[in-house]
Motif scaffolding. Structure first.
Motif: not given
Length: 325
Positions: A155-156, A160, A134-135, A139
């Motif tokens: 997030p991925d 993204w 996770r970021k 951020y």
């Protein structure tokens, strides 16, 4: 007149509801504490910097802030980067080290892992690792500048991945050679010429505020690479490009970055950024100036490339903005 008491079954039912809520709340708290303890025990297996001692409340990072030497000629700022470099040297074989933050002070405690081995970094950034991490919470402090759905902040997820595929071709070696490298040379030459002109006019070596000059240089290079010198540089960096409710971009970015640094040092300030204080008003004015400059650059580029109701892709430009458009 006597008060009629509630039936026994009603009183028992109300008591059971209270007991059930207490039980659920206790279970949630117990589960959270148990999960946090397991995370702490797992983190104990990670390499640590040998010479960093864990503070019982503030953890490893808190011990560093209280004990490491200060950077000379600053407002009592700890020299964290020098300590990190020493930590990298001490854990070179492992390739990473961990630092606890606020230790057992839940729910604010967390664990920082610094990865410095090139092979591990490549693994973390490879496609096989997408959606595994996770970021970072840091951020959130920059959401006013970078948003919550952009490539840096989101997030991925599928969004993204789509943005990553869209932007990946823009970072080819050709773009660095034809846009970024000439922009660096041009911006550095312009800065040196400005200093030399000040020296000639005053007859002595000028005093330079290198912090502001470095920020101005960085903005010039990145603005040229992302938006082009004609669209994002030039007047946008000078006071003549400002309006009543805007300001020069170098001043705007400096204001935003200073405020975000304050948020990082004291996260509670981030919750008060909507209050109409003088610093917050300057912060939001700077963000509006950056937004207007970016949107104006996009509008000018599209207007220049549009011909007879169609957009000529060849006229969109060879910088990052042109590739994205």
């Amino acid at each position: 007149m006597g008060h009629k008491s509630s039936p026994l079954w009603l009183r028992l039912w109300a008591q059971s509801k209270t007991d059930l809520r207490t039980l659920i709340f206790g279970f949630v708290v117990f589960s959270y504490v148990l999960k946090s303890i397991f995370k702490k025990l797992k983190a104990k297996n990670l390499p640590r910097i040998p010479f960093v001692k864990a503070h019982p409340i503030f953890g490893d990072f808190g011990w560093m802030l209280r004990n490491i030497p200060r950077v000379p000629k600053t407002e009592n700022r700890p020299d964290i980067m020098a300590h990190f470099q020493a930590g990298v040297a001490a854990t070179r074989e492992q390739g990473l080290f961990s630092l606890s933050i606020l230790h057992w002070l839940m729910p604010f405690s967390s664990q920082m892992v610094v990865v410095h081995d090139l092979k591990l970094i490549r693994t973390l950034l490879s496609k096989s690792s997408w959606s595994l991490y996770r970021k970072g919470k840091s951020y959130r402090i920059a959401t006013d500048l970078i948003g919550t759905r952009g490539l840096l902040a989101s997030p991925d997820n599928d969004l993204w991945h789509w943005q990553r595929r869209l932007l990946s071709p823009s970072f080819r070696r050709h773009l660095f050679d034809t846009v970024l490298a000439p922009s660096v040379r041009r911006s550095v030459a312009s800065m040196c010429e400005r200093w030399e002109e000040e020296a000639r006019s005053s007859g002595q070596r000028p005093k330079v505020e290198f912090d502001s000059e470095a920020s101005r240089l960085t903005l010039s290079v990145l603005g040229d690479f992302a938006f082009g010198a004609a669209d994002f540089g030039g007047d946008a960096l000078s006071p003549s490009g400002s309006t009543e409710d805007s300001q020069p971009l170098d001043e705007a970015f400096a204001c935003v970055l200073r405020r975000m640094t304050s948020f990082g040092r004291n996260p509670l300030l981030f919750l008060t950024r909507w209050l109409p204080t003088l610093r917050n008003r300057r912060y939001w004015r700077a963000l509006r100036s950056i937004d207007r400059a970016a949107l104006a650059s996009i509008d000018r580029r599209l207007a220049r490339a549009e011909s007879e109701g169609k957009v000529d892709q060849a006229r969109l430009g060879d910088d990052l903005l042109g590739h994205v458009l």
